[in-house]
Write an enzyme that holds these catalytic residues in place. Structure first.
Site, PDB file in Angstrom:
ATOM      1  N   ASP A 115      23.464   7.601 -43.935  1.00  0.00           N
ATOM      2  CA  ASP A 115      22.589   7.064 -44.665  1.00  0.00           C
ATOM      3  C   ASP A 115      22.721   5.520 -44.353  1.00  0.00           C
ATOM      4  O   ASP A 115      23.257   4.664 -44.768  1.00  0.00           O
ATOM      5  CB  ASP A 115      22.745   7.417 -46.032  1.00  0.00           C
ATOM      6  CG  ASP A 115      21.565   6.424 -46.738  1.00  0.00           C
ATOM      7  OD1 ASP A 115      20.579   5.743 -46.177  1.00  0.00           O
ATOM      8  OD2 ASP A 115      21.656   6.489 -48.175  1.00  0.00           O
ATOM      9  N   TYR A 156      -3.706   2.005 -45.650  1.00  0.00           N
ATOM     10  CA  TYR A 156      -2.421   1.683 -44.878  1.00  0.00           C
ATOM     11  C   TYR A 156      -2.321   0.084 -45.244  1.00  0.00           C
ATOM     12  O   TYR A 156      -1.545  -0.087 -45.994  1.00  0.00           O
ATOM     13  CB  TYR A 156      -2.582   1.895 -43.283  1.00  0.00           C
ATOM     14  CG  TYR A 156      -1.228   1.816 -42.676  1.00  0.00           C
ATOM     15  CD1 TYR A 156      -0.469   2.969 -42.288  1.00  0.00           C
ATOM     16  CD2 TYR A 156      -0.496   0.605 -42.438  1.00  0.00           C
ATOM     17  CE1 TYR A 156       0.956   2.602 -42.095  1.00  0.00           C
ATOM     18  CE2 TYR A 156       0.463   0.350 -41.963  1.00  0.00           C
ATOM     19  CZ  TYR A 156       1.382   1.444 -41.557  1.00  0.00           C
ATOM     20  OH  TYR A 156       2.720   1.297 -41.076  1.00  0.00           O
TER      21      TYR A 156
END
Ligand code: NAD
Length: 397
Positions: free
Chosen positions: A114, A238
């Protein structure tokens, strides 16, 4: 160890299987495209790519290694194949890239974990110190639906929505393959905050400070995260939506990082605004697959089509590679979306958009190429691969 025949298992914008040989062939093709653009080679070039296993990050790593014989360190989060369960494509892509790098005698370090965590940042720093000393370029190409805050443990989930008004727009139903209208409720304040926390600049800030404080950014090093602007038809969902808010945050963060790098190591940070391409991340945003299907057809017909590898070759050879000075827009950004955004292309999008429907979308757009391109992300429908042949899924990097 055993071998299995592996077939695509697709639901909408998700494919739960992937094919190692197809992924390896995709990597090989990208290596060849970048190799063909090889020109001058620096003595050393050391590149860290955060989000290096698929899409733009993978292409940037391939471009750096193929163009400049760069030593690379890649950070990614992928599932390893186990028994008859295939790994995620990024794992097989990385295995194929690693084999190329080793064969060429290049340093290739891979960290599967991660990237938002402090541990992976520290691991990356330790590996740079041990194998490269420092890096000259950092590409930041993460796309993730969630992030765990490494200090508070809070989990943020990105929520792709409009801001203010309900968004109603055309999209392709990727399961049933027809044009439909999506209606998206506007984001809540919490949704905006969490999307910015996942895809904004906070993690890039943590990375930059960690790398700077550890002394692993070389004098003059550059840090380059990616952004997107796109056409007016996608603005509500967006650029003017939650994801756009996150990108604005990333851009403002990058401007501040630029000043910090300048004063500390005579370095620089530049946003690169890339063009719309088929990736796992872009498939998940409503409207975008339909826009990309139209865009690909128009750009191919105009002979200006580019895949991620072409964009990343251009990023390095024209803007940020060794010895290059980037050309910037009025907001200090590199614009690799220049060919997508020219009037001739966007006017054609505007002309076609209102007319596209279920009956005509296959002829008006390059949807079949979109579909194939999406399957190819997972190593399927790649030329020259025998999909009836059993393959080993437990590849190791
Ligand atoms: P992608 O889904 O292909 O790649 C995402 C990468 O991030 C993968 O390598 C994945 O392993 C890695 N990743 C995700 N979560 C992680 C985690 N927690 N730890 C470590 N690695 C993790 O995405 P992409 O489309 O190439 O997007 C990359 C960047 O490019 C994003 O910033 C995106 O907004 C930008 N961009 C994309 C497009 C497009 O059309 N796809 C256009 C312009 C800009």
């Amino acid at each position: 160890m055993a071998e299995f025949v592996i077939k695509p298992r697709i639901r909408g914008f998700i494919c739960t299987t992937s094919h190692p040989d197809g992924c390896a062939a995709n990597v090989k093709e990208q290596l060849q495209i970048a190799w063909a653009a090889r020109n001058t080679k620096p003595d050393t070039y050391r590149v860290l790519v955060i989000g290096s296993s698929t899409g733009y990050g993978l292409a940037s790593r391939i471009a750096a290694a193929s163009l400049y014989d760069a030593d690379t360190i890649g950070v990614f989060y992928e599932r390893v194949g186990e028994g008859k369960k295939s790994g995620t494509p990024g794992y097989y892509n990385t295995a194929a890239f690693h084999a190329y790098a080793k064969n060429k005698g290049l340093t290739s370090i891979n960290i599967n974990g991660d990237a938002f965590s402090h541990e992976v940042k520290q691991q990356t720093i330790d590996q740079i110190k041990a194998h490269m000393e420092q890096v000259d370029l950092v590409i930041y190409s993460l796309a993730s639906p969630r992030r765990i805050d490494p200090d508070t443990g809070e989990e943020y989930r990105s929520d792709i929505r409009s801001i203010g008004d309900v968004y109603v727009g055309k999209t392709i139903d990727l399961n049933k393959e027809f044009i439909t209208e999506v209606s998206v409720e506007p984001a809540t304040e919490e949704g905006i905050r969490e999307t910015v926390a996942v895809m904004g600049g906070d993690d890039l800030n943590l990375w930059t400070d960690a790398l700077l404080n550890a002394g692993v950014l070389a004098e003059g090093a550059r840090v380059v995260p990616f952004s997107y602007i796109g056409p007016e038809v996608t603005y509500p969902i967006y650029r003017n939506g939650t994801i756009g808010r996150a990108k604005e945050h990333l851009e403002a963060t990058t401007a501040a990082i630029h000043l910090r790098l300048q004063s500390k190591i005579e370095g620089a940070a530049y946003i690169s605004v890339n063009k719309a391409v088929i990736t796992q991340a872009s498939a998940a945003i409503p409207v975008v697959p339909l826009y990309i299907s139209l865009l690909y057809k128009i750009m191919k017909e105009s002979n200006v089509h580019e895949a991620p590898i072409n964009q990343m070759v251009r990023l390095l050879t024209d803007h940020i590679g060794p010895g290059q000075t980037p050309a910037l827009d009025e907001k200090g950004r590199i614009r690799l979306d220049d060919r997508e955004m020219v009037n001739a292309i966007q006017n054609e999008i505007d002309r076609l958009w209102p007319t596209v429907n279920t009956d005509n979308f296959r002829s008006l757009s390059d949807y079949d190429a979109y579909k194939k391109g999406f399957r190819q992300l997972f190593g399927f429908e790649v030329d020259g691969i025998d999909y009836d042949k059993p393959v080993e899924l437990e590849t190791e990097v």
